[in-house]
Design a protein around this motif. Structure first.
Motif, mmCIF file in Angstrom:
data_model
loop_
_atom_site.group_PDB
_atom_site.id
_atom_site.type_symbol
_atom_site.label_atom_id
_atom_site.label_comp_id
_atom_site.label_asym_id
_atom_site.label_seq_id
_atom_site.Cartn_x
_atom_site.Cartn_y
_atom_site.Cartn_z
ATOM 1 N N CYS A 1 0.865 -1.195 -0.003
ATOM 2 C CA CYS A 1 -0.052 0.023 -0.013
ATOM 3 C C CYS A 1 0.933 1.217 -0.112
ATOM 4 N N ASP A 2 0.573 2.160 -1.022
ATOM 5 C CA ASP A 2 1.225 3.349 -0.910
ATOM 6 C C ASP A 2 0.467 4.423 -0.372
ATOM 7 N N LEU A 3 0.639 4.690 0.804
ATOM 8 C CA LEU A 3 0.108 6.082 1.403
ATOM 9 C C LEU A 3 0.701 7.418 1.469
ATOM 10 N N SER A 4 1.135 7.490 0.018
ATOM 11 C CA SER A 4 1.732 8.837 -0.213
ATOM 12 C C SER A 4 0.857 9.986 -0.204
ATOM 13 N N GLU A 5 1.205 11.300 -0.233
ATOM 14 C CA GLU A 5 0.407 12.535 -0.153
ATOM 15 C C GLU A 5 -0.545 12.678 -1.106
ATOM 16 N N ASP A 6 -0.312 12.024 -2.467
ATOM 17 C CA ASP A 6 -1.204 12.096 -3.452
ATOM 18 C C ASP A 6 -2.332 11.012 -3.407
ATOM 19 N N GLU A 7 -2.345 10.342 -2.443
ATOM 20 C CA GLU A 7 -3.410 9.322 -2.246
ATOM 21 C C GLU A 7 -4.607 9.861 -1.577
ATOM 22 N N PRO A 8 -5.766 9.914 -2.115
ATOM 23 C CA PRO A 8 -7.003 10.634 -1.502
ATOM 24 C C PRO A 8 -7.430 9.620 -0.228
ATOM 25 N N ILE A 9 -7.875 10.376 0.781
ATOM 26 C CA ILE A 9 -8.478 9.495 1.760
ATOM 27 C C ILE A 9 -9.941 9.877 1.959
ATOM 28 N N TYR A 10 -10.756 8.613 1.898
ATOM 29 C CA TYR A 10 -12.258 8.933 2.027
ATOM 30 C C TYR A 10 -12.781 8.510 3.351
ATOM 31 N N ILE A 11 -13.475 9.538 3.838
ATOM 32 C CA ILE A 11 -14.176 8.924 5.174
ATOM 33 C C ILE A 11 -15.727 8.896 4.958
ATOM 34 N N GLN A 12 -16.304 7.550 5.109
ATOM 35 C CA GLN A 12 -17.826 7.396 4.795
ATOM 36 C C GLN A 12 -18.354 6.922 6.309
ATOM 37 N N VAL A 13 -19.768 7.492 6.223
ATOM 38 C CA VAL A 13 -20.657 7.300 7.386
ATOM 39 C C VAL A 13 -21.390 5.748 6.866
ATOM 40 N N SER A 14 -21.060 4.900 7.806
ATOM 41 C CA SER A 14 -21.648 3.442 7.325
ATOM 42 C C SER A 14 -22.819 3.030 8.384
ATOM 43 N N ALA A 15 -23.776 2.185 7.822
ATOM 44 C CA ALA A 15 -24.817 1.746 8.635
ATOM 45 C C ALA A 15 -24.485 0.636 9.606
ATOM 46 N N ILE A 16 -25.290 0.676 10.573
ATOM 47 C CA ILE A 16 -25.117 -0.338 11.599
ATOM 48 C C ILE A 16 -26.103 -1.491 11.027
ATOM 49 N N THR A 17 -25.987 -2.862 11.283
ATOM 50 C CA THR A 17 -26.900 -3.880 11.021
ATOM 51 C C THR A 17 -27.605 -4.444 12.310
ATOM 52 N N GLU A 18 -26.873 -4.400 13.718
ATOM 53 C CA GLU A 18 -27.272 -4.947 14.691
ATOM 54 C C GLU A 18 -26.638 -4.017 16.150
ATOM 55 N N VAL A 19 -27.571 -4.076 17.165
ATOM 56 C CA VAL A 19 -27.054 -3.550 18.295
ATOM 57 C C VAL A 19 -27.660 -4.591 19.347
ATOM 58 N N THR A 20 -26.626 -4.867 20.480
ATOM 59 C CA THR A 20 -27.168 -5.486 21.729
ATOM 60 C C THR A 20 -27.210 -4.625 22.808
ATOM 61 N N ASN A 21 -28.480 -4.416 23.087
ATOM 62 C CA ASN A 21 -28.918 -3.515 24.356
ATOM 63 C C ASN A 21 -28.497 -4.025 25.818
ATOM 64 N N PRO A 22 -27.585 -3.682 26.328
ATOM 65 C CA PRO A 22 -27.222 -4.112 27.739
ATOM 66 C C PRO A 22 -28.510 -3.890 28.589
ATOM 67 N N ASN A 23 -28.462 -4.638 29.697
ATOM 68 C CA ASN A 23 -29.636 -4.512 30.485
ATOM 69 C C ASN A 23 -29.468 -3.479 31.900
ATOM 70 N N GLN A 24 -28.235 -3.139 32.064
ATOM 71 C CA GLN A 24 -28.114 -2.539 33.072
ATOM 72 C C GLN A 24 -26.980 -1.156 32.572
ATOM 73 N N TYR A 25 -27.366 0.065 33.222
ATOM 74 C CA TYR A 25 -26.278 1.220 33.083
ATOM 75 C C TYR A 25 -26.477 1.768 34.489
ATOM 76 N N ALA A 26 -24.891 2.177 34.686
ATOM 77 C CA ALA A 26 -24.665 2.896 35.899
ATOM 78 C C ALA A 26 -23.972 4.249 35.710
ATOM 79 N N LYS A 27 -24.235 5.295 36.554
ATOM 80 C CA LYS A 27 -23.876 6.568 36.301
ATOM 81 C C LYS A 27 -22.336 6.553 36.682
ATOM 82 N N ASP A 28 -21.681 7.060 35.846
ATOM 83 C CA ASP A 28 -20.100 7.240 35.712
ATOM 84 C C ASP A 28 -19.317 5.623 35.863
ATOM 85 N N SER A 29 -19.775 4.876 35.085
ATOM 86 C CA SER A 29 -19.535 3.547 34.675
ATOM 87 C C SER A 29 -19.720 3.265 33.460
ATOM 88 N N ILE A 30 -18.670 2.617 32.924
ATOM 89 C CA ILE A 30 -18.667 2.194 31.597
ATOM 90 C C ILE A 30 -19.469 1.013 31.027
#
Length: 137
Positions: A20-49
């Motif tokens: 891979c040549d990551l030279s300055e001439d190489e354009p970089i593309y950032i794309q927003v991509s869709a999510i297909t599935e999310v698992t919702n945890p059962n518990q959330y606590a303040k100041d806890s990850i």
């Protein structure tokens, strides 16, 4: 942490050996991509990850996961995937389902409303997976 750093080093070395040549001439593309599935945890606590597993597909085999697109307004959260592509190469579609973990650390008690972007429907309207995260302790 060490395992993550090791994987980063292995990835970077792999880029060097695959030509891979990551030279300055190489354009970089950032794309927003869709999510297909999310698992919702059962518990959330303040100041806890809380780790929220998110599954997605990248637009092509040339894209890599960059980070979560994350907007926070009061108790509302909008989440999507940001992917990165280097160069104008034409690449095959990526069919592999990938998983990333969103690390959510609420700082206030209350109900947080999450909207995970699924993409657009046939009429061009945004579609979401939505759920509430109740932080009560």
């Amino acid at each position: 942490m060490i395992k993550k750093n090791l994987l980063t080093v292995v990835f970077l070395v792999g880029l060097v050996f695959t030509g891979c040549d990551l030279s300055e001439d190489e354009p970089i593309y950032i794309q927003v991509s869709a999510i297909t599935e999310v698992t919702n945890p059962n518990q959330y606590a303040k100041d806890s990850i809380t780790e929220i597993p998110v599954k997605f597909k990248l637009p092509s085999q040339c894209h890599v996961f960059r980070k979560f697109y994350y907007e926070a307004h009061d108790f509302n959260r909008l989440v999507a995937i940001e992917s990165l592509k280097s160069g104008d190469n034409i690449c095959a579609q990526d069919e592999e389902l990938k998983t990333a973990v969103l690390r959510f650390k609420p700082t206030s008690l209350g109900t947080y409303h999450f909207k995970f972007w699924l993409g657009e429907d046939a009429q061009g309207l945004d579609q979401f997976i939505e759920f509430d995260a109740v932080v009560d302790h």
